[in-house]
Motif scaffolding. Structure first.
Motif, short mmCIF file in Angstrom:
data_model
loop_
_atom_site.label_atom_id
_atom_site.label_comp_id
_atom_site.label_asym_id
_atom_site.label_seq_id
_atom_site.Cartn_x
_atom_site.Cartn_y
_atom_site.Cartn_z
N HIS A 100 0.85 -1.18 0.00
CA HIS A 100 0.00 0.00 0.00
C HIS A 100 0.89 1.23 0.00
CE1 HIS A 100 -2.94 2.96 1.08
NE2 HIS A 100 -3.91 2.06 0.94
N PRO A 101 0.75 2.10 -1.00
CA PRO A 101 1.69 3.21 -1.15
C PRO A 101 1.76 4.16 0.05
CG PRO A 101 -0.20 3.45 -2.63
CD PRO A 101 -0.25 2.07 -2.07
N GLU A 102 0.66 4.30 0.76
CA GLU A 102 0.64 5.26 1.87
C GLU A 102 1.31 4.71 3.13
OE1 GLU A 102 -0.36 8.32 1.92
OE2 GLU A 102 -1.43 8.49 0.02
N ASN A 108 4.22 -2.34 5.52
CA ASN A 108 4.00 -3.17 4.34
C ASN A 108 4.62 -4.54 4.46
OD1 ASN A 108 2.36 -2.09 2.16
ND2 ASN A 108 3.75 -0.34 2.21
N LYS A 145 5.49 4.84 -1.13
CA LYS A 145 5.27 5.61 -2.36
C LYS A 145 6.47 6.50 -2.67
CE LYS A 145 2.84 9.37 -0.06
NZ LYS A 145 1.62 10.16 0.03
N HIS A 146 7.32 6.73 -1.67
CA HIS A 146 8.52 7.52 -1.92
C HIS A 146 9.68 6.65 -2.39
CE1 HIS A 146 6.47 10.92 -0.42
NE2 HIS A 146 6.45 10.53 0.84
N SER A 149 11.60 2.46 -7.87
CA SER A 149 11.07 1.15 -8.28
C SER A 149 12.02 0.04 -7.84
CB SER A 149 10.84 1.12 -9.78
OG SER A 149 12.02 1.44 -10.45
N PHE A 152 11.43 -0.73 -4.19
CA PHE A 152 10.14 -1.41 -4.10
C PHE A 152 10.32 -2.90 -4.34
CE2 PHE A 152 5.68 -2.00 -5.23
CZ PHE A 152 5.06 -1.05 -4.43
N SER B 24 -4.59 3.92 6.47
CA SER B 24 -4.53 4.78 5.29
C SER B 24 -5.75 5.68 5.19
CB SER B 24 -4.39 3.92 4.04
OG SER B 24 -5.48 3.04 3.94
#
Lengths: 404, 270
Positions: A100-102, A108, A145-146, A149, A152, B24
């Motif tokens: 989840h990017p946030e 995560n 999200k920061h 790639s 990630f 979130s």
């Protein structure tokens, strides 16, 4: 013991041309022919994967290998046939699926481990190892999200391989990340395997297949084309690919060569690799008898014709060089010729090399033709070479010091 | 039963999905968690104004010990039940649809996202009913019927989740379901005595009392139970006990069975 058993599995997908997805359409289209086409992604596929072995799935894009992997993972159910698996499966179909990017890297990790079926306590125990392997200690508390790639992917892979699966299904994902991380991934996979983890690998990187896999299944249009020991099947697959390539552009080489090189005294037409059985091969096997067969055409007499062959590493380091001066009295000065350069015990370690062929006049040092730098693939045969090449030396008998 | 044991094996995933949802949800908002209070507060304010102040609705009877007849509290005792039911059903539909990409990458029981969503809605319901309980406690209006509360939550969860699961899987095949559900829930809200007391319902249809029909609605029963707990301090009838328990358990089992049958190969449809 086989831990994955795929028995006569077929999988049909419906490709909806226009999916009836509203109630109105169901009624208006009632009784008409269904508006989907059937597509068999897999047909009567059977295979068994032994415990603690590495099984490769190869084939063209769209041949069904990814579908087969998803069926093994339980994501898709087979339309007919049966899949039996023993033990916990971890599937790496996409790295960082479910990130989840946030959320932060730490959050995560727990989320992703849960998706892969781990309990919180198990994740706690593995957490440090995951972070260390990913090398993201400094960023673990920032939202993903920061992340770049690459970061990630590193985190995703790190989680997936640390969840202690008994079966690991991998789809193409190791072809990501930088060189160093890739090597670490491969090392880790080798490690897992030696710990008894069964690995099924979908990849286009034949080098990885050759180096890692015990058995290979070659898929083609949803059916099993060949199955067996990795070296054999990959060899068959590569020669098929080469044949297709040749069939697709048969005249290219000939016509281009004729036009460009009309003026040359000697034109090098190409080379082939001949394996120990005397067959043309697409790669050389370490330790095997390998011949490099050079073809050329002479259009004018040359004072001292010379064919020079150079092997370079991928980085451009010259590893070996050898030259041939054909005996002018033995052959006509004009015509097409070939010669074999036979190497009895091919000394190079598996990897990618570059072969250079140069034709020159040795008396005047004039370069007549140069065959463009061509990659040459070396694969490991049953014979292991550590390092770059085999010194071909032998150790003598051990003797105590000080005795005459 | 294997479906249930499998879901149990993935309880940590459910926990993590719920945590992800909660974490979130209010990221990057100034008020953050306060929104989970402000939302129901605003609804409560609107309904109290419109129905209590303008339309002069009053509770069916004053609270148990006569401590209060504030319409807003009476309303809230029904409203949190509705919010929970509504959130569970609509949330289950969105949750399954949203986890399509994930279900195509990793195998896990497809009921997990809907259950995780239920957990987040349950937390919200707990906050809302908790506030109500505190207020009622301060007013000295919380009796022994508060023991009914856990059973109410369990049955309501089973009932709402059963419906949510069944609808969510049909929504994957026919996206109309989500739209129909929106309309259906709207009708159901006004068909349930939440903003009005059951006592205002009169009349007969085909010789059957309309009030009986309204009372047959399980949600109306849940609302009535909640008012038993927080307002009147009475116990529901034995028939209501038996009926609601049977209906809730049956709804859950049927809903889960439908879901399991239909979701067998759901990944390729998402």
């Amino acid at each position: 013991m086989s831990v994955i058993q795929v028995e006569d599995v077929s999988k049909r997908f419906r490709l909806y041309t226009e999916k009836p997805s509203s109630v109105k359409e169901i009624f208006t289209k009632f009784g008409r022919t269904p508006d989907y086409e059937e597509f068999w992604a897999l047909r009567n596929v059977s295979l068994e994967v032994e415990e603690a072995s590495v099984h490769g799935l190869i084939g063209h894009n769209g041949c069904g290998k990814s579908t087969l992997l998803r069926v093994m993972a339980g994501i898709h159910k087979p339309t007919s046939g049966k899949v039996t698996t023993v033990g916990r499966i971890s599937a790496l179909l996409e790295l960082g699926a479910g990130f989840h990017p946030e959320l932060t890297g730490r959050e995560n990790i727990y989320l992703n481990a849960a998706i892969l079926g781990l309990s919180r306590k198990q994740t706690d125990a593995l957490y440090d190892g995951i972070v260390e392997f990913s090398g993201l200690e400094a960023f673990i508390d920032s939202p993903v999200k920061h992340y770049s790639s690459g970061m990630f992917v590193r985190l995703g892979f790190s989680v997936a391989v640390h969840v202690e699966p008994q079966i690991l299904l991998i789809d193409e994902v190791i072809a990501v990340g930088d060189e160093e991380f890739q090597r670490r991934c491969l090392d880790h996979l080798a490690n897992l395997r030696s710990q008894g983890v069964t690995i099924v690998l979908v990849t286009h990187a034949m080098g990885i297949v050759q180096n890692m896999c015990d058995h290979v299944t070659w898929m083609d249009h949803g059916v099993v084309q060949a199955q067996g020991p990795a070296l054999e099947v990959v060899g068959d697959y590569l020669s098929e690919v080469n044949n297709e390539e040749a069939a697709r552009r048969p005249s290219d080489a000939a016509t281009a060569g004729d036009a460009a090189d009309a003026g040359e005294a000697i034109h090098i037409e190409g080379f082939e690799l001949i394996n120990g059985k005397g067959d043309v091969a697409s790669f050389a096997l370490s330790g095997d008898t390998v011949s490099i067969r050079v073809h050329w055409r002479a259009t004018r007499p040359v004072e001292v014709p010379q064919i020079r062959l150079t092997v370079e590493s991928e980085g451009g380091v010259i590893l070996a060089t050898t030259a041939l001066e054909p005996d002018r009295n033995a052959i006509p000065s004009v015509g097409r010729f070939f010669v074999d350069y036979q190497i009895d015990h091919f000394p190079l370690a598996p990897g990618n090399y570059i072969l250079k062929l140069v034709a020159r006049d040795a008396s005047s040092h004039v370069e007549l033709d140069r065959f463009a730098d061509t990659p040459m693939l070396v694969r490991s045969g049953g014979y292991v070479i550590d390092g770059m090449f085999d010194l071909r030396g032998t150790w003598g008998t051990v003797r105590p010091e000080g005795l005459a | 039963m294997t479906a249930v044991t499998q879901i149990w094996a993935y309880r940590n995933l459910i926990y993590n999905l719920a945590q992800r949802e909660l974490r979130s949800r209010y990221k990057k908002s100034v008020l953050g968690w306060l929104w989970s209070l402000l939302n129901p507060a605003s609804t409560l304010l609107i309904y109290s104004l419109v129905f209590g102040f303008f339309l002069k609705q009053t509770p069916a009877e004053p609270a148990n010990n006569g401590s209060t007849s504030v319409y807003a509290l009476y309303l809230f005792a029904g409203l949190w039940v509705w919010n929970y039911f509504n959130g569970t059903v609509t949330g289950a539909i969105t949750a399954l649809q949203a986890s399509g990409p994930l279900l195509n990458k990793v195998y896990f029981p497809p009921a997990c996202p809907a259950i995780a969503n239920t957990a987040t809605v349950l937390l919200q319901a707990a906050i809302e009913s908790g506030i109500l309980a505190v207020v009622m406690l301060l007013l000295g209006n919380l009796g022994v019927t508060v023991l009914l509360f856990p059973l109410l939550i369990v049955l309501l969860t089973l009932f709402a989740l059963g419906i949510g699961l069944a609808l969510s899987v049909y929504n994957v095949f026919y996206r109309d379901v989500a739209y129909l559900v929106t309309i259906g829930l709207n009708i159901l809200f006004y068909a349930t005595p939440i903003i009005y007391p059951i006592t205002v319902v009169h009349g007969e249809i085909f010789g059957i009392s309309v009030r009986t029909i309204v009372e047959l609605n399980p949600i109306a029963q849940f609302v009535a139970w909640s008012r038993d707990v927080f307002w009147s301090g009475t116990w529901p009838s034995a028939a209501s006990f038996a009926g609601l328990t049977a209906v809730s358990v049956a709804t859950f089992l049927v809903g889960l069975a439908i879901f399991n049958r239909k979701s067998r190969d759901i990944a390729q449809e998402l």
